[in-house]
Write an enzyme that holds these catalytic residues in place. Structure first.
Site, mmCIF file in Angstrom:
data_model
loop_
_atom_site.group_PDB
_atom_site.id
_atom_site.type_symbol
_atom_site.label_atom_id
_atom_site.label_comp_id
_atom_site.label_asym_id
_atom_site.label_seq_id
_atom_site.Cartn_x
_atom_site.Cartn_y
_atom_site.Cartn_z
ATOM 1 N N GLN A 1 0.814 -1.212 0.000
ATOM 2 C CA GLN A 1 0.000 0.000 0.000
ATOM 3 C C GLN A 1 0.848 1.263 0.000
ATOM 4 O O GLN A 1 0.318 2.365 -0.006
ATOM 5 C CB GLN A 1 -0.926 -0.015 1.223
ATOM 6 C CG GLN A 1 -1.926 -1.153 1.203
ATOM 7 C CD GLN A 1 -2.659 -1.324 2.520
ATOM 8 O OE1 GLN A 1 -2.476 -0.553 3.464
ATOM 9 N NE2 GLN A 1 -3.489 -2.352 2.602
ATOM 10 N N HIS B 1 -0.729 -0.061 5.517
ATOM 11 C CA HIS B 1 -1.185 0.948 6.482
ATOM 12 C C HIS B 1 -0.214 2.124 6.622
ATOM 13 O O HIS B 1 0.223 2.473 7.698
ATOM 14 C CB HIS B 1 -1.452 0.301 7.849
ATOM 15 C CG HIS B 1 -2.502 -0.763 7.816
ATOM 16 N ND1 HIS B 1 -2.917 -1.428 8.943
ATOM 17 C CD2 HIS B 1 -3.229 -1.284 6.788
ATOM 18 C CE1 HIS B 1 -3.855 -2.315 8.610
ATOM 19 N NE2 HIS B 1 -4.044 -2.234 7.295
#
Length: 372
Positions: free
Chosen positions: A89, A153
């Site tokens: 991510q 995250h």
């Protein structure tokens, strides 16, 4: 990946989808399509962030690391973007203009950076100016530590408030048992700094032993939505839960938003994280999604171009590939509507200075919603 783990992954995905079909009764399909979509910028892979310059051009971050200026119907590559770690991510994330950009030219970026201690990466905040299609006067304003090889995250949205403070989000970096509830550690927080990186004297943890004094609120999981309310000036946030429990929150100074002590979500395997959904001293969300929609990007509608939507909140869904319109009255969601259903993983949504709503969709590009 071992076969057993692979089978478990597909089981969880199928189960989550099944839950969505059975339990997501609160969202409505539009009874009348009162807008059309126009593809403004095509050929983008993952348009994570976009900012609108005074001359009408658009500055776009591609997660893989490219910085693009879309001007006069052409895409111009900015030759020296920050070095990013494009993993999981992480990558080149958000972009935001200074409120006085027309006068000072400052542009703000968030991205995953390998600079600093430890292997891997963590979220960094940079500001720079644009000159002759290059970034100049580059300054690192904040770098979360330590680096970690985990690829999830990072956060990471940027937003200014009415007083000129810069807010940014950093996710828990996959370390939920330590980072979100510990104000001496980065991760799982919303931060507030001056536009030049200085820490405001009235930040809530000034003087606390060992505290990261840029922290404004804590107990967050992975915030990928941050926007200013056009009337109250409050900073609103949404964040990814695990399986279920995505949240919308109003960010308040020094408050604890509970993750992972309280949550409406469960582990991806189906096991419990906690039995608690509330606890004294921890904030309740304005709204939570179960099952998770994978929210990314959010904006309030204040434009006269969409009179029926004025005051509504728009949020993108990565998991179910649509744009959600939420009617909010007295900080309660009273109506939900599904827009752009099936167009793709909706990465970002912004209201531009021209009053139009723009959405970034993975693998396609940036669309403008044009009222009929």
């Amino acid at each position: 990946m071992k076969k057993s783990a692979l089978y478990l992954y597909f089981f969880v995905v199928m189960l989550t989808t099944s839950c969505a079909q059975k339990t997501d009764k609160g969202i409505n399909l539009p009874t009348e399509i009162n807008f059309t979509t126009k593809l403004v910028v095509d050929g983008l892979k993952n348009p994570w962030g976009m900012a609108f310059l005074p001359d009408g051009s658009i500055l776009i971050t591609e997660k893989s690391g490219e910085l693009i200026l879309f001007k006069d119907e052409k895409k111009i590559d900015i030759g020296n973007p920050p070095e990013v770690v494009d993993k999981g991510q992480g990558g080149f994330l958000d972009v935001e203009l200074h409120p006085d950009y027309a006068d000072n030219g400052w542009i703000y970026f968030s991205y995953s950076s390998k600079e600093g201690e430890g292997k891997g990466a963590n979220t960094a905040i940079m500001r720079a100016k644009l000159s002759e299609n290059r970034l100049v006067n580059r300054e690192i304003l904040y770098k979360a530590v330590p680096n970690t090889t985990r690829g999830h995250h990072f956060g990471s949205r940027l937003e200014f408030d009415n007083e000129g403070y810069l807010y940014f989000s950093i996710g828990d970096r996959g370390n939920r048992d330590e980072n979100p509830q510990d104000i001496t550690l980065d991760g799982g927080k919303i931060y507030r700094i001056h536009d030049d990186g200085r820490i405001p004297d009235d930040n809530p943890f000034i003087g606390k032993s060992g505290a990261k004094t840029a922290i404004y609120s804590y107990g967050h999981r992975n915030p990928q939505g941050l926007t200013k309310h056009p009337e109250t000036g409050e900073i609103w946030e949404h964040e990814h839960g695990p399986r279920g429990g995505d949240e919308i929150n109003v960010i308040e100074k020094g408050k604890n938003y509970g993750w992972p002590v309280i949550t409406y979500g469960i582990n991806y395997s189906g096991t419990k994280i906690t039995d608690e959904t509330s606890r004294p001293g921890m904030e309740q969300p304005v709204y939570y999604w179960t099952p998770s929609i994978g929210p990314c990007g959010m904006t309030f509608v204040s434009s006269d171009k969409y009179p029926d939507w004025k005051g509504n909140l728009l949020a993108g869904s990565l998991a179910f590939q649509y744009l959600e319109r939420l009617v909010i009255e007295n900080n309660k969601v009273t109506y939900r509507e599904k827009l752009l259903d099936g167009m793709g993983r909706l990465r970002n949504v912004r209201q531009a200075p021209d009053g139009y709503i723009y959405v970034g969709i993975e693998g396609k590009g940036i669309y403008r919603l044009e009222p009929k």
